[in-house]
Design a protein around this motif. Structure first.
Motif, short mmCIF file in Angstrom:
data_model
loop_
_atom_site.label_atom_id
_atom_site.label_comp_id
_atom_site.label_asym_id
_atom_site.label_seq_id
_atom_site.Cartn_x
_atom_site.Cartn_y
_atom_site.Cartn_z
N ALA A 259 -3.90 -6.61 -10.96
CA ALA A 259 -2.89 -6.96 -9.96
C ALA A 259 -3.37 -6.61 -8.56
CB ALA A 259 -1.58 -6.24 -10.27
N HIS A 260 -3.98 -5.45 -8.42
CA HIS A 260 -4.50 -5.00 -7.12
C HIS A 260 -5.56 -5.97 -6.60
CE1 HIS A 260 -5.43 -2.10 -3.99
NE2 HIS A 260 -6.70 -2.13 -4.32
N ALA B 126 -0.94 7.09 5.97
CA ALA B 126 -0.53 8.30 6.68
C ALA B 126 0.81 8.85 6.18
CB ALA B 126 -0.45 8.02 8.18
N LEU B 127 1.67 7.97 5.67
CA LEU B 127 3.03 8.38 5.32
C LEU B 127 3.26 8.63 3.84
CD1 LEU B 127 5.06 5.93 7.62
CD2 LEU B 127 4.47 8.32 8.07
N PHE B 128 2.83 7.71 3.00
CA PHE B 128 3.29 7.71 1.61
C PHE B 128 2.67 8.76 0.70
CE2 PHE B 128 4.89 3.67 3.09
CZ PHE B 128 6.11 3.56 2.43
N PRO B 129 1.37 9.11 0.83
CA PRO B 129 0.86 10.17 -0.05
C PRO B 129 1.62 11.48 0.10
CG PRO B 129 -0.94 8.99 0.98
CD PRO B 129 0.31 8.52 1.66
N LEU C 108 10.75 4.64 -7.58
CA LEU C 108 10.66 4.43 -6.14
C LEU C 108 9.46 3.52 -5.80
CD1 LEU C 108 11.64 5.07 -3.28
CD2 LEU C 108 10.23 7.15 -3.34
N SER C 109 8.35 3.71 -6.49
CA SER C 109 7.18 2.86 -6.28
C SER C 109 7.49 1.41 -6.62
CB SER C 109 6.00 3.35 -7.13
OG SER C 109 5.58 4.64 -6.73
N PHE D 158 0.82 -1.21 0.00
CA PHE D 158 0.00 0.00 0.00
C PHE D 158 0.86 1.26 0.00
CE2 PHE D 158 -3.51 -2.82 1.05
CZ PHE D 158 -4.52 -2.25 0.27
N GLY D 159 2.10 1.14 0.46
CA GLY D 159 3.00 2.28 0.33
C GLY D 159 3.23 2.64 -1.12
N SER D 160 3.49 1.63 -1.96
CA SER D 160 3.68 1.88 -3.40
C SER D 160 2.40 2.39 -4.04
CB SER D 160 4.16 0.61 -4.09
OG SER D 160 3.14 -0.39 -4.12
N PHE D 161 1.27 1.91 -3.54
CA PHE D 161 -0.04 2.33 -4.06
C PHE D 161 -0.32 3.79 -3.72
CE2 PHE D 161 -4.60 2.88 -3.16
CZ PHE D 161 -5.16 2.54 -4.38
#
Length: 390
Positions: A110-111, A147-150, A169-170, A22-25
């Motif tokens: 994929a998701h 909370a972090l990645f966006p 990076l994703s 979900f970080g990459s998402f």
């Protein structure tokens, strides 16, 4: 199963995988509209980029869940997260919007694969008497990523304007999720010679469709809030609307950990109905919004409600579904989260455009109340402490 621990290798690696996935998402989610504009796209094409992803994920997810039921969770997770990672390599090669549609459809497939298999894996891993707790703790990895990645993705584009670097990076973050999945063991339903029901038979089970529509009701208001709050709050004289999201995230983390245990101890209905009422109350407060403190209060109530009822509702679906059908049931159920968010963004957005945002939030609150009534009535006679025996 009785020896399950939150510190077990499989559960820890699954949480790590979910966090990085979900970080990459979330890393690219807030900048996709900018990327479409960079390619020469129109506002309607921005909507299509999002819509095609959701459509592919929702339509195929139940079938992918059924495949995971029959052939094992890990292989479907590996396919989903591996394919998800590799597609990021292609993003920076896209020169026009039309090929991006195809890319988003493939990403949606994929998701759907990862979500369907991952939820079924956790459900299979968790002991029945701790199911709510385990699903709640597992969901924390998603909330922390959100909370972090966006914010990180937005900061990268603001400082560099380099979309290719962000996609690279994703890819690296999704690849880390793939490696984490590789360390978990395969899990298949613990039943012998049991043929899984068809997707349509599973979807017609009362527990499945009642829970799915209940989730849809809450997700619709969530979709409207995340889409239109950045417009609505400044209209009410509140420029720092980010306090809503930070408060929401903090209270969601708390409730996911605590309320899961409550649903294990007191029953799913005892958690789902009161905390959904808290969601409805939060939404009904939006038309009264006048300062940041009230916005923080709304965010806290909304976070407590969403964070508590979602793992309990997921556990309810698992409780009431045979092990051989859980992948299909959870895939069908989780698809209604995406459908609800899309409906909130589009349908309630139209309401807001014609009647105003105050009316939009009131109608959103009414939808949540309808979801509460549906769940209360639809589960009154079928619900048991922990559903089916394992």
């Amino acid at each position: 199963m009785n020896k399950f621990s939150l510190w077990s290798k499989d559960f820890i690696f699954l949480c790590i995988a979910n966090f990085f996935y979900f970080g990459s998402f979330y890393l690219i989610l807030p900048i996709l509209p900018q990327y479409v504009v960079e390619l020469g796209g129109t506002p309607s094409q921005i909507g299509l980029v999002t819509g095609y992803f959701t459509l592919a994920s929702v339509v195929l997810r139940p079938y992918l869940g059924k495949y995971a039921d029959e052939h094992g969770r890990k292989r479907v997770m590996l396919f989903g997260v591996g394919f998800f990672a590799l597609l990021f390599v292609v993003y920076s090669q896209v020169q026009e919007v039309i090929p991006l549609y195809i890319l988003r459809i493939l990403h949606g497939v994929a998701h759907g694969a990862f979500i369907a298999a991952c939820f079924a894996y956790v459900a299979e891993l968790a002991p029945v008497e701790r199911r709510g707790e385990v699903l709640g703790v597992f969901g924390v990895s998603n909330v922390v990523a959100m909370a972090l990645f966006p914010a990180w993705g937005i900061a990268i584009i603001k400082s560099t304007g380099n979309f290719a670097a962000l996609f690279t990076l994703s890819f690296a973050i999704a690849a880390a999720a793939f490696l984490a999945v590789a360390f978990v063991k395969e899990v298949k339903p613990q039943v012998k010679k049991a043929k899984a029901e068809s997707i349509f038979v599973v979807a017609r089970q009362r527990a499945v469709w009642v829970a799915s529509l209940t989730l849809f009701a809450a997700a619709t208001t969530y979709g409207a809030i995340i889409t239109f709050l950045p417009v609505y709050a400044p209209e009410r004289g509140i420029s720092n609307f980010g306090v809503f999201f930070s408060t929401y995230a903090g209270f969601t983390l708390i409730s996911r950990v605590v309320a899961g245990k409550l649903s294990d101890r007191f029953g799913r209905r005892a958690v789902i109905i009161p905390f959904m009422c808290l969601v409805a109350i939060a939404v009904f407060f939006f038309p009264l919004l006048y300062d940041s403190y009230l916005l923080m209060f709304i965010g806290g109530c909304f976070g407590l409600g969403i964070g508590a009822f979602m793992p309990a509702l997921s556990a309810y679906v698992v409780d009431e579904t045979a092990p051989k059908d859980r992948g299909s049931a959870l895939a069908f159920f989780t698809a209604f989260m995406d459908l609800g968010i899309t409906a909130g963004s589009v349908v309630l957005g139209l309401v807001g455009g014609y009647l105003g945002y105050d009316s939009m939030f009131v109608i959103g609150g009414i939808i949540v109340v309808m979801g509460i009534l549906l769940f209360a009535i639809g589960t009154r006679t079928s619900y048991s402490a922990h559903g089916r025996t394992e």
